[in-house]
Design an enzyme around this catalytic site. Structure first.
Site, mmCIF file in Angstrom:
data_model
loop_
_atom_site.group_PDB
_atom_site.id
_atom_site.type_symbol
_atom_site.label_atom_id
_atom_site.label_comp_id
_atom_site.label_asym_id
_atom_site.label_seq_id
_atom_site.Cartn_x
_atom_site.Cartn_y
_atom_site.Cartn_z
ATOM 1 N N CYS A 52 -34.422 10.765 -1.349
ATOM 2 C CA CYS A 52 -35.041 11.012 -2.649
ATOM 3 C C CYS A 52 -35.184 12.519 -2.890
ATOM 4 C CB CYS A 52 -36.369 10.261 -2.754
ATOM 5 S SG CYS A 52 -36.993 10.115 -4.446
ATOM 6 N N HIS B 24 -35.524 4.689 -0.600
ATOM 7 C CA HIS B 24 -36.325 5.102 0.552
ATOM 8 C C HIS B 24 -36.191 4.126 1.722
ATOM 9 C CE1 HIS B 24 -38.963 8.334 -1.202
ATOM 10 N NE2 HIS B 24 -38.484 7.810 -2.309
ATOM 11 N N GLU C 47 -37.122 4.479 4.712
ATOM 12 C CA GLU C 47 -38.294 4.516 5.586
ATOM 13 C C GLU C 47 -39.383 3.544 5.147
ATOM 14 O OE1 GLU C 47 -39.411 7.481 2.378
ATOM 15 O OE2 GLU C 47 -37.601 6.646 3.295
#
Length: 232
Positions: free
Chosen positions: A85, A194, A196
């Site tokens: 991002c 994302h 994560e």
């Protein structure tokens, strides 16, 4: 294996990236934007957030931070680097990947669990996927529209440098539905979603099996761990 995560003023997802690295089985190393020391890491993550408040352009000021001198040098020597991002925006501003990111075409910040198609598995960050595999990764951005000149876009497509493409819906007006790209060498990858945030059951996207059970993002971090072990 040691994987560094750089924190910039305004980073929001650095702790999440550190946790994802630990869950994958690597040692997570917190790095600070104002330093010139990568602390001997084997790979790097530039995390999401709003570095420097997204002033000027998202990622533009962060791309000039002291540690980016070391990041650019390490990437040039082949170290795996992942920009997520805001980190993708930094990579583009630092010219470590092609293209740029602009305001979403609908003008709004968007948050959704986004389907992606894996377009390139020839990188340390994507080698654990299958070509054409569909994965679901959380997306949250206001300036996620991928752009490039017509010539550069043709080169990206022709040379297989598109890493991920949006499936089902294009959430931000990105050209050719591009969600992520890699550099020519393949060690640097940037994407807007994302990974994560999809590494642990109970906290990821919904799946057909159960709510919040999606863990497709963990493959990014396990892939770089495996790739580094094999290269050693």
């Amino acid at each position: 294996m040691r994987v560094g995560v750089v924190t910039f003023p305004g980073s929001l997802d650095d702790r999440d990236a550190l946790r994802a690295i630990r869950l994958a089985g690597a040692e997570a190393v917190a790095l600070w934007h104002g330093e010139h020391d990568l602390q001997g890491v084997d790979a790097l993550v530039l995390p999401g957030g709003f570095s420097y408040g997204d002033y000027l352009r998202a990622g533009a000021i962060a791309s000039l931070s002291p540690i980016m001198t070391e990041v650019i040098d390490a990437a040039g020597k082949g170290m795996p680097v992942l920009g997520i991002c805001n980190g993708f925006q930094m990579l583009a501003e630092a010219h470590l990947v092609s293209g740029g990111l602009i305001r979403n075409d609908h003008g709004n910040f968007i948050r959704r669990d986004q389907a992606l198609r894996v377009e390139n598995t020839d990188t340390p960050w994507t080698s654990g996927f299958e070509q054409g595999q569909e994965i679901v990764i959380p997306l949250k951005n206001g300036e996620g529209g991928f752009i490039a000149s017509a010539d550069e876009l043709a080169r990206l497509e022709g040379e297989g440098l598109v890493a991920f493409r949006y499936e089902g819906v294009n959430p931000n007006g990105s050209l050719n539905d591009i969600a992520g790209v890699r550099n020519d060498r393949g060690n640097v990858v940037g994407l807007m979603p994302h990974p994560e945030h999809a590494v642990e059951p109970g906290f990821g996207p919904d799946t057909a099996a159960a709510m919040r059970s999606g863990t497709d993002g963990l493959t990014f971090f396990s892939s770089v761990l495996q790739a580094t072990v094999l290269a050693a």
